[in-house]
Motif scaffolding. Structure first.
Motif, PDB file in Angstrom:
ATOM      1  N   ALA A  45       0.826  -1.217   0.000  1.00  0.00           N
ATOM      2  CA  ALA A  45       0.000   0.000   0.000  1.00  0.00           C
ATOM      3  C   ALA A  45       0.856   1.261   0.000  1.00  0.00           C
ATOM      4  O   ALA A  45       0.450   2.290  -0.545  1.00  0.00           O
ATOM      5  CB  ALA A  45      -0.931  -0.001   1.213  1.00  0.00           C
ATOM      6  N   LEU A  46       2.025   1.174   0.590  1.00  0.00           N
ATOM      7  CA  LEU A  46       2.917   2.326   0.651  1.00  0.00           C
ATOM      8  C   LEU A  46       3.865   2.396  -0.549  1.00  0.00           C
ATOM      9  O   LEU A  46       4.713   3.281  -0.630  1.00  0.00           O
ATOM     10  CB  LEU A  46       3.724   2.293   1.956  1.00  0.00           C
ATOM     11  N   GLY A  47       3.725   1.439  -1.474  1.00  0.00           N
ATOM     12  CA  GLY A  47       4.541   1.446  -2.676  1.00  0.00           C
ATOM     13  C   GLY A  47       5.977   0.993  -2.456  1.00  0.00           C
ATOM     14  O   GLY A  47       6.866   1.370  -3.222  1.00  0.00           O
ATOM     15  N   VAL A  48       6.197   0.179  -1.433  1.00  0.00           N
ATOM     16  CA  VAL A  48       7.542  -0.313  -1.128  1.00  0.00           C
ATOM     17  C   VAL A  48       7.626  -1.765  -1.590  1.00  0.00           C
ATOM     18  O   VAL A  48       6.991  -2.643  -1.010  1.00  0.00           O
ATOM     19  CB  VAL A  48       7.845  -0.211   0.383  1.00  0.00           C
ATOM     20  N   ASP A  49       8.416  -2.005  -2.629  1.00  0.00           N
ATOM     21  CA  ASP A  49       8.534  -3.372  -3.143  1.00  0.00           C
ATOM     22  C   ASP A  49       9.611  -4.147  -2.384  1.00  0.00           C
ATOM     23  O   ASP A  49      10.339  -3.598  -1.550  1.00  0.00           O
ATOM     24  CB  ASP A  49       8.787  -3.388  -4.650  1.00  0.00           C
ATOM     25  N   ASP A  50       9.720  -5.444  -2.686  1.00  0.00           N
ATOM     26  CA  ASP A  50      10.680  -6.307  -1.993  1.00  0.00           C
ATOM     27  C   ASP A  50      12.108  -5.809  -2.140  1.00  0.00           C
ATOM     28  O   ASP A  50      12.884  -5.830  -1.187  1.00  0.00           O
ATOM     29  CB  ASP A  50      10.581  -7.749  -2.500  1.00  0.00           C
ATOM     30  N   ALA A  51      12.464  -5.354  -3.328  1.00  0.00           N
ATOM     31  CA  ALA A  51      13.831  -4.875  -3.559  1.00  0.00           C
ATOM     32  C   ALA A  51      14.144  -3.670  -2.673  1.00  0.00           C
ATOM     33  O   ALA A  51      15.231  -3.588  -2.089  1.00  0.00           O
ATOM     34  CB  ALA A  51      14.022  -4.523  -5.030  1.00  0.00           C
ATOM     35  N   ALA A  52      13.209  -2.762  -2.564  1.00  0.00           N
ATOM     36  CA  ALA A  52      13.411  -1.578  -1.724  1.00  0.00           C
ATOM     37  C   ALA A  52      13.507  -1.975  -0.251  1.00  0.00           C
ATOM     38  O   ALA A  52      14.339  -1.431   0.495  1.00  0.00           O
ATOM     39  CB  ALA A  52      12.288  -0.573  -1.931  1.00  0.00           C
ATOM     40  N   ARG A  53      12.673  -2.908   0.172  1.00  0.00           N
ATOM     41  CA  ARG A  53      12.724  -3.374   1.560  1.00  0.00           C
ATOM     42  C   ARG A  53      14.058  -4.025   1.882  1.00  0.00           C
ATOM     43  O   ARG A  53      14.624  -3.808   2.954  1.00  0.00           O
ATOM     44  CB  ARG A  53      11.598  -4.375   1.832  1.00  0.00           C
ATOM     45  N   GLU A  54      14.553  -4.824   0.966  1.00  0.00           N
ATOM     46  CA  GLU A  54      15.808  -5.538   1.198  1.00  0.00           C
ATOM     47  C   GLU A  54      17.028  -4.623   1.151  1.00  0.00           C
ATOM     48  O   GLU A  54      18.012  -4.872   1.831  1.00  0.00           O
ATOM     49  CB  GLU A  54      15.968  -6.672   0.186  1.00  0.00           C
ATOM     50  N   SER A  55      16.948  -3.568   0.355  1.00  0.00           N
ATOM     51  CA  SER A  55      18.123  -2.701   0.190  1.00  0.00           C
ATOM     52  C   SER A  55      18.167  -1.546   1.195  1.00  0.00           C
ATOM     53  O   SER A  55      19.223  -0.953   1.380  1.00  0.00           O
ATOM     54  CB  SER A  55      18.177  -2.151  -1.235  1.00  0.00           C
TER      55      SER A  55
END
Length: 144
Positions: A45-55
């Motif tokens: 919902a906040l537009g944070v994808d897996d790649a962004a979360r991991e990095s």
């Protein structure tokens, strides 16, 4: 969430009896189900994808909290419980305090409050506190 799961599952494994383990297992099942989907849905919902979360690097307080939980998972049963009680009782105290004023939308706010308040979560905190009280009763003054 992973560090918390490691700590809670370690406490469950160290618990002195099946009766002491079952509520912890039930809570573990809940947080790895509903709470995990909460995080996934919130990031989406906040537009944070897996790649962004991991990095994205963790902030210093997050690093320290995760390390505390990982360290406690390798400590004594009583120390595991002390960390769990401090964390979950703090969350409950906050959740119960803000519940009356919690907004319905966005769900990212309301569900976080709902996860950390109410009868069931209160019973989890009471369970953990009860286990800690039982463990403390068997400890020497030096251990306390």
């Amino acid at each position: 969430l992973d560090s918390f799961v490691v700590l809670l599952s370690s406490m469950v494994a160290a618990a002195p009896s099946l009766a002491a383990r079952i509520p912890g297992c039930q809570f573990l099942a809940l947080i790895t189900g509903r709470e995990n989907t909460y995080f996934e849905r919130s990031f989406a919902a906040l537009g944070v994808d897996d790649a962004a979360r991991e990095s994205a690097p963790d902030t210093a307080p997050t690093v320290a909290f995760k390390a505390l939980m990982r360290d406690a998972a390798k400590a004594t049963y009583s120390e595991m419980l002390a960390v769990l009680v401090a964390a979950e009782w703090s969350y409950q105290s906050w959740g119960e305090r803000v519940l009356p004023a919690a907004v319905q939308e966005p769900f990212t706010s309301r569900e976080w409050v709902d996860l950390h308040s109410g009868e069931y979560f209160g019973s989890v905190v009471e369970y953990l506190r009860g286990l800690l009280d039982e463990a403390a009763a068997t400890m020497t003054p030096a251990e306390r």
